[in-house]
Structures are given as C-alpha cells and as structure tokens.
Enzyme design. Sequence first.
Site, PDB file in Angstrom:
ATOM      1  N   GLU A  97       0.821  -1.218   0.000  1.00 22.08           N
ATOM      2  CA  GLU A  97       0.000   0.000   0.000  1.00 22.08           C
ATOM      3  C   GLU A  97       0.847   1.258   0.000  1.00 22.08           C
ATOM      4  O   GLU A  97       1.958   1.265   0.531  1.00 22.08           O
ATOM      5  CB  GLU A  97      -0.854   0.042   1.276  1.00 22.08           C
ATOM      6  N   CYS A 145       3.324   8.294   1.340  1.00 17.33           N
ATOM      7  CA  CYS A 145       3.778   7.359   2.357  1.00 17.33           C
ATOM      8  C   CYS A 145       3.998   6.025   1.651  1.00 17.33           C
ATOM      9  O   CYS A 145       3.063   5.484   1.057  1.00 17.33           O
ATOM     10  CB  CYS A 145       2.692   7.255   3.425  1.00 17.33           C
ATOM     11  N   CYS A 182       5.189  -7.520   7.548  1.00 14.37           N
ATOM     12  CA  CYS A 182       6.157  -7.022   8.520  1.00 14.37           C
ATOM     13  C   CYS A 182       6.381  -8.071   9.599  1.00 14.37           C
ATOM     14  O   CYS A 182       5.459  -8.756  10.009  1.00 14.37           O
ATOM     15  CB  CYS A 182       5.644  -5.723   9.148  1.00 14.37           C
ATOM     16  N   CYS A 230       4.284  -5.398  16.131  1.00 11.58           N
ATOM     17  CA  CYS A 230       3.687  -4.371  16.998  1.00 11.58           C
ATOM     18  C   CYS A 230       2.199  -4.691  17.189  1.00 11.58           C
ATOM     19  O   CYS A 230       1.488  -4.975  16.224  1.00 11.58           O
ATOM     20  CB  CYS A 230       3.864  -2.978  16.398  1.00 11.58           C
ATOM     21  N   CYS A 264      -0.700  -2.780  15.206  1.00 11.04           N
ATOM     22  CA  CYS A 264      -0.466  -2.497  13.780  1.00 11.04           C
ATOM     23  C   CYS A 264      -1.022  -3.594  12.888  1.00 11.04           C
ATOM     24  O   CYS A 264      -0.785  -4.780  13.124  1.00 11.04           O
ATOM     25  CB  CYS A 264       1.038  -2.341  13.548  1.00 11.04           C
ATOM     26  N   CYS A 283      -3.234   1.521   8.037  1.00 12.06           N
ATOM     27  CA  CYS A 283      -2.219   1.023   7.120  1.00 12.06           C
ATOM     28  C   CYS A 283      -2.091  -0.493   7.224  1.00 12.06           C
ATOM     29  O   CYS A 283      -1.983  -1.043   8.308  1.00 12.06           O
ATOM     30  CB  CYS A 283      -0.894   1.684   7.476  1.00 12.06           C
TER      31      CYS A 283
HETATM   32  N1  SAH Z   1       8.061  -0.004  10.784  1.00 11.57           N
HETATM   33  C1  SAH Z   1       8.191   1.408  10.851  1.00 11.57           C
HETATM   34  C2  SAH Z   1       7.390   2.171   9.811  1.00 11.57           C
HETATM   35  C3  SAH Z   1       5.993   1.725   9.522  1.00 11.57           C
HETATM   36  S1  SAH Z   1       4.722   2.104  10.655  1.00 11.57           S
HETATM   37  C4  SAH Z   1       7.880   1.908  12.241  1.00 11.57           C
HETATM   38  O1  SAH Z   1       7.483   1.105  13.077  1.00 11.57           O
HETATM   39  O2  SAH Z   1       8.088   3.075  12.511  1.00 11.57           O
HETATM   40  C5  SAH Z   1       4.535   3.836  10.627  1.00 11.57           C
HETATM   41  C6  SAH Z   1       4.012   4.394  11.936  1.00 11.57           C
HETATM   42  O3  SAH Z   1       2.635   4.044  12.157  1.00 11.57           O
HETATM   43  C7  SAH Z   1       4.756   3.870  13.146  1.00 11.57           C
HETATM   44  O4  SAH Z   1       4.973   4.920  14.055  1.00 11.57           O
HETATM   45  C8  SAH Z   1       3.785   2.865  13.708  1.00 11.57           C
HETATM   46  O5  SAH Z   1       4.052   2.558  15.046  1.00 11.57           O
HETATM   47  C9  SAH Z   1       2.471   3.572  13.471  1.00 11.57           C
HETATM   48  N2  SAH Z   1       1.278   2.727  13.543  1.00 11.57           N
HETATM   49  C10 SAH Z   1       1.132   1.427  13.269  1.00 11.57           C
HETATM   50  N3  SAH Z   1      -0.124   1.012  13.488  1.00 11.57           N
HETATM   51  C11 SAH Z   1      -0.804   2.103  13.890  1.00 11.57           C
HETATM   52  C12 SAH Z   1      -2.158   2.331  14.265  1.00 11.57           C
HETATM   53  N4  SAH Z   1      -3.060   1.347  14.262  1.00 11.57           N
HETATM   54  N5  SAH Z   1      -2.492   3.588  14.627  1.00 11.57           N
HETATM   55  C13 SAH Z   1      -1.585   4.600  14.626  1.00 11.57           C
HETATM   56  N6  SAH Z   1      -0.311   4.447  14.280  1.00 11.57           N
HETATM   57  C14 SAH Z   1       0.078   3.204  13.925  1.00 11.57           C
END
Ligand code: SAH
Length: 344
Positions: free
Chosen positions: A88, A101, A108, A112, A115, A329
């Site tokens: 995406e 973006c 991944c 997390c 996410c 995302c």
């Molecule tokens: N892997 C990298 C980049 C991708 S995620 C990272 O972790 O930074 C981009 C950002 O979106 C990160 O700060 C991540 O923690 C955040 N993110 C992921 N899921 C999310 C959600 N459900 N709501 C808000 N931010 C989210």
Amino acid sequence: MVDLKSLTMEEMKAFVLSLGEKPFRAKQIFKWVYRGAEICDMTDLSKDLREKLLKNACVGNIQIEERLISKDGTRKYLFKLSDGNFIESVFMKYKHGNTICVSSQAGCAMGCRFCASTIDGFSRNLTPSEIIDQIMKTEEDTGEKISNIVMMGIGEPLANFENVIKFLENVNAEDGLNIGYRHISLSTCGLADKIRDLADINIPITLSVSLHSPFNEKRSDLMPVNKKFPIPELISAMRYYLEKTGRRISIEYAMIEGENDTKECANELVRLFSDMLCHVNLIPVNKVKERDYKKTSADKIEAFKNKLCRMGLNTTVRRSLGSDINAACGQLRKNRMNNENLSD
Ligand code: SAH
C-alpha cells in the site's frame, strides 16, 4: 533479469560495462528509467544496445490494483507486485506540497500489537524498484508532482537496509526523481544497530522513531522489538544519530486509551527526552478490527500535548487526513490477501 529501476548509477555503470558498452550509456539509461520509459522507448541508444537490454534487463512495473479517493484529496493505493504480493501507499495533499507514504516490505515481522501490517507476518523485502515505483505510479495516476516522502507504510525500512538506501539514493539523484533528502522521513520501530548504520551513512533525511511508550515493560508489551533493543539502547542510538547528523529526530507516539496516555507517561517522556534535539508527534491510534485498542479522546490528547509542551518537550498532534477512507495502514493488503486465500 536485471531490473534497471533497482540499480544505482554506480551499479548501472557496472552493468553497461558488463554488456561491453561505454560507461556514459549508464547515465542515458538511468535518465530514461526515471522518466517512466520502457527499454524500447530509449531512442538515443543504439538498436544493438536496446536489443542487449531487452535480452538481459527489464524495467520493473507495479500495478494499481485498487484506489480509494478521499474528499480531501488523499488517495490510498493497493499495488500488486509481479509475484502477486500486495503493498500500500498513501498520497496526501499538504500546504507544503504533495506527500507520499511508501511501503518498504510486503508484510512485517516486527509484531507491533496495534499495527495491521504485521498481523499476517512477513512475506519479503521490496526491491529498490518496487519502492520507487510507488512514487512513479502515484505521480502518473494523480498527474501531480510529489515533493515529500515518508517511509511509514507497510514494513520496517531498516530491516530492508540495503534496498532502502539504494532507493533513497535514486530518489535523490538529479537524474533520478531529484527529491532532496531533506524532504524524506524514515520511520523505524527502533532497530538500534541499524539506526547507528544509518547515522554512519550520514544522509540528511529525517529519522522518526516509533516509541509509543517511555516504559520498558509497556513498550515490550506493545512492541516486541523492545525486548531486543530496550529503551536505553534505543536512546543511545538516537544520541549517536544526533551527534553524527545534527538532525532533529521525530518521536512517533500513537495514543492508546489507558495504555500510554497517563500523567506518568508524560513525566517519563519529559525525563527521557527533554534534553534531546527532538520533536514528539502524537497520533490518535487508528482502529484495527483484529485488535481491541481504543484511541485516546481528542481532549485528553490535547491535554497530554500541552503538558509535554509546558515541560519543555516540543510536541504536536498529527492532523488526520483521509478520515473517510480511514482503513489503517496494512488493512487493504490484509483484506485482499484474505479474499485471495478464500478463492484458492
Ligand atoms: N516499521 C516502521 C514504519 C511503519 S509504521 C515503524 O514502526 O516506525 C509507521 C508508523 O505508524 C509507526 O509509528 C507505527 O508505530 C504507526 N502505527 C502502526 N499502526 C498504527 C495504528 N493502528 N495507529 C496509529 N499508528 C500506527
């Protein structure tokens, strides 16, 4: 087959030499690639060279599989890769210019808990070509020029280090997309060793670190990567990055009701970061249907922000764009993969 869109200028030179051609051909081919040309369009090359290229090389192309367009101009793209994988990208219109973006991996591995990109695990790294083509296809589809890039899509960019660095080089190259490093942000979940490697390369991009909690135990619960690189190690890598580059670091902090939005969290953030050249970006957490997290209320986020600012920590709340197409995302990819599996 060599994907010409994945080669840096140096690699392009080595490649044309391997075909028995003069090095100046590299610049010609490189220019064509970033103007969106196919090999047969490269009319200032000899017919013989074009034939050699057709035999040994290709120009990677990702396909738009789906696009969602918001009332505010935000566009969310689902792209299909040549092996059937999906990724995406999001196109956003800001006053300071159009921003994209981009994803750096299909899936991944970081796990997390809030996410969507990680729910079905990791498939593979994207090639430099597949990362840069997200920008090229989006510019083509919107008819607009993109001036800013954030690597905050699917995947952990620092876990795909080499390809991401090549991508950055080609985005920045005058004969590539010619977008300045200062217009690029890279977000990481906190791979401390790779933050140091990035610092050593010393390119003036903005580093964003996804923190989400200032307490080790809570952060490990939200982000398993913290078990490998706990907060003190992460902070030490951030300080190293600052020393080497002098560039202000951005700290991403997704506000999750009852998890990381307390007074204690604010105090600890201030204790850890108020003497660092950094900026905290608060993001109301996006709903992911497989997870039961709730976002902190707007009032509470504002109060959290004010508290941090009062205590000397530079903080803003991220404005949310495209709220009418607000699939978090990774969800378009996830939905599509589930559908394809059902039809298998
Ligand atoms: N892997 C990298 C980049 C991708 S995620 C990272 O972790 O930074 C981009 C950002 O979106 C990160 O700060 C991540 O923690 C955040 N993110 C992921 N899921 C999310 C959600 N459900 N709501 C808000 N931010 C989210």
